[in-house]
Design a protein around this motif. Structure first.
Motif, PDB file in Angstrom:
ATOM      1  N   GLY A 214     -40.186  41.416   7.042  1.00 56.53           N
ATOM      2  CA  GLY A 214     -40.425  40.633   8.249  1.00 56.53           C
ATOM      3  C   GLY A 214     -39.163  39.945   8.750  1.00 56.53           C
ATOM      4  O   GLY A 214     -38.838  39.986   9.937  1.00 56.53           O
ATOM      5  N   THR A 217     -36.707  42.537  10.117  1.00 54.83           N
ATOM      6  CA  THR A 217     -37.144  43.056  11.411  1.00 54.83           C
ATOM      7  C   THR A 217     -36.769  42.100  12.537  1.00 54.83           C
ATOM      8  O   THR A 217     -36.268  42.519  13.591  1.00 54.83           O
ATOM      9  N   GLU A 218     -36.987  40.800  12.332  1.00 56.39           N
ATOM     10  CA  GLU A 218     -36.633  39.817  13.359  1.00 56.39           C
ATOM     11  C   GLU A 218     -35.118  39.817  13.604  1.00 56.39           C
ATOM     12  O   GLU A 218     -34.667  39.725  14.740  1.00 56.39           O
ATOM     13  N   LEU A 238     -42.631  32.172  14.605  1.00 57.99           N
ATOM     14  CA  LEU A 238     -43.268  32.708  13.406  1.00 57.99           C
ATOM     15  C   LEU A 238     -44.046  31.610  12.707  1.00 57.99           C
ATOM     16  O   LEU A 238     -43.802  30.428  12.899  1.00 57.99           O
ATOM     17  N   GLY A 264     -43.429  36.650   8.448  1.00 57.81           N
ATOM     18  CA  GLY A 264     -43.159  37.996   8.943  1.00 57.81           C
ATOM     19  C   GLY A 264     -44.292  38.918   8.557  1.00 57.81           C
ATOM     20  O   GLY A 264     -45.042  38.659   7.626  1.00 57.81           O
ATOM     21  N   ARG A 265     -44.364  39.998   9.281  1.00 61.70           N
ATOM     22  CA  ARG A 265     -45.412  40.960   9.003  1.00 61.70           C
ATOM     23  C   ARG A 265     -44.814  42.202   8.392  1.00 61.70           C
ATOM     24  O   ARG A 265     -43.669  42.553   8.652  1.00 61.70           O
ATOM     25  N   GLU A 266     -45.604  42.901   7.613  1.00 66.46           N
ATOM     26  CA  GLU A 266     -45.155  44.160   7.031  1.00 66.46           C
ATOM     27  C   GLU A 266     -44.984  45.176   8.152  1.00 66.46           C
ATOM     28  O   GLU A 266     -45.782  45.234   9.085  1.00 66.46           O
TER      29      GLU A 266
END
Length: 306
Positions: A214, A217-218, A238, A264-266
């Motif tokens: 996560g 990715t950000e 977030l 964060g997300r997977e």
């Protein structure tokens, strides 16, 4: 990863014999050097009809993409290099490697390369999974050949302000206390600070793309926004941190820092066919030493920036 998936075609690239379930190469097979692997990339780009890429590589994959970028700068728009070691092994490193090889199996040497000492001592779930993968890998002889090629790599000879340097924006990524931390810090010191972002990720161990997807990715969204891509990502806070994404591009001189704990997300695994049209490309990282090619989708609003 939804904004990335919507705007880019993603192609994962495995080194020869590294794909899941690959058969072992015959005895005496001469595995290509990392330089030779870099020379294979133009054939891949031609096959998928990409004119340029943003490269994302991990470990040996990061080195291969870096080598390719130095020899083909006009086809690389940006690089995300995770756990890169741009230096050739010195005599002391070579001797230590030989001694370790006398007392440790190839699997244990690779584990020490992938994970921090703390992760190995705690025997985390990810460490256990990787040990299990290596113990049951039918292509372990291939992995050993790849490992040997990696340890025989040449120095990239990067020099800040010199003739040998990247001509594109670069984001360097490493976990705090990771095995490659010193190498990545040294690499950062050799690059143009106006073109380079350095991301040291806390609590992420040796494989930040797996332990903190996560956060990474950000950071990647910031990176591509600074390059003029994905100009309309919605602002969003977030759940556990203060990182905010804005429409305005973030300057490349901005130093990314995610030492605070961020939510964060997977990543959602999505598969997309490669379009016939000519587009932009970029490699995305595989679990340990891979790369992926991303290409901006023709016809969407980000294509106007190409």
């Amino acid at each position: 990863m939804q904004e990335i998936i919507k705007n880019f075609v993603v192609i994962h690239v495995d080194a020869p014999g590294m794909e899941e379930g690959a058969p072992a190469f015959p005895l005496g097979y001469q595995y290509p050097s990392l330089d030779q692997l870099a020379d294979m990339i133009p054939c891949i780009l031609q096959y998928v009809n990409f004119t340029s890429i943003i490269g994302i590589g991990v470990g040996a994959g990061a080195y291969v993409l870096a080598r390719y970028s130095l020899s083909h700068p006009n086809t690389v728009e940006g690089l995300v290099l995770i756990n890169i070691d741009p230096n050739a092994k010195g005599w002391m490193d070579w001797a230590a490697h030989k001694l370790t090889g006398l007392t440790s199996s190839i699997s244990e040497m690779i584990m020490g390369h992938l994970f921090s000492t703390e992760e190995l001592s705690k025997n985390t779930e990810m460490v256990q999974q990787q040990r299990d993968i290596l113990s049951h890998a039918t292509n372990l002889p291939n992995i050993q050949l790849y490992w040997s090629s990696y340890n025989s790599r040449r120095d990239l000879s990067l020099e800040r302000g010199g003739d040998i340097s990247f001509k594109c924006p670069v984001m360097l990524v490493v976990g705090d206390q990771a095995p490659h931390e010193d190498a990545v810090v040294e690499c950062n010191s050799k690059l143009d600070p106006t073109q380079t972002s350095f991301l040291k990720m806390a609590d992420s161990g040796g494989q930040p793309q797996l332990t903190q997807p996560g956060k990474l990715t950000e950071a990647f969204k910031y990176f591509v926004q600074g390059m003029g891509y994905i100009p309309h990502v919605l602002d969003k806070k977030l759940s556990q941190g203060g990182l905010v994404l804005h429409d305005a591009p973030v300057p490349l001189t901005h130093r990314l820092s995610v030492q605070c704990r961020l939510g964060g997300r997977e990543p959602v695994p999505l598969a997309h066919p490669v379009p016939e049209q000519r587009g932009r490309g970029a490699p995305a990282s595989g679990p340990h030493h891979g790369g992926v090619l991303l290409s901006a989708r023709p016809g969407d609003e980000t294509a106007s920036h190409l």
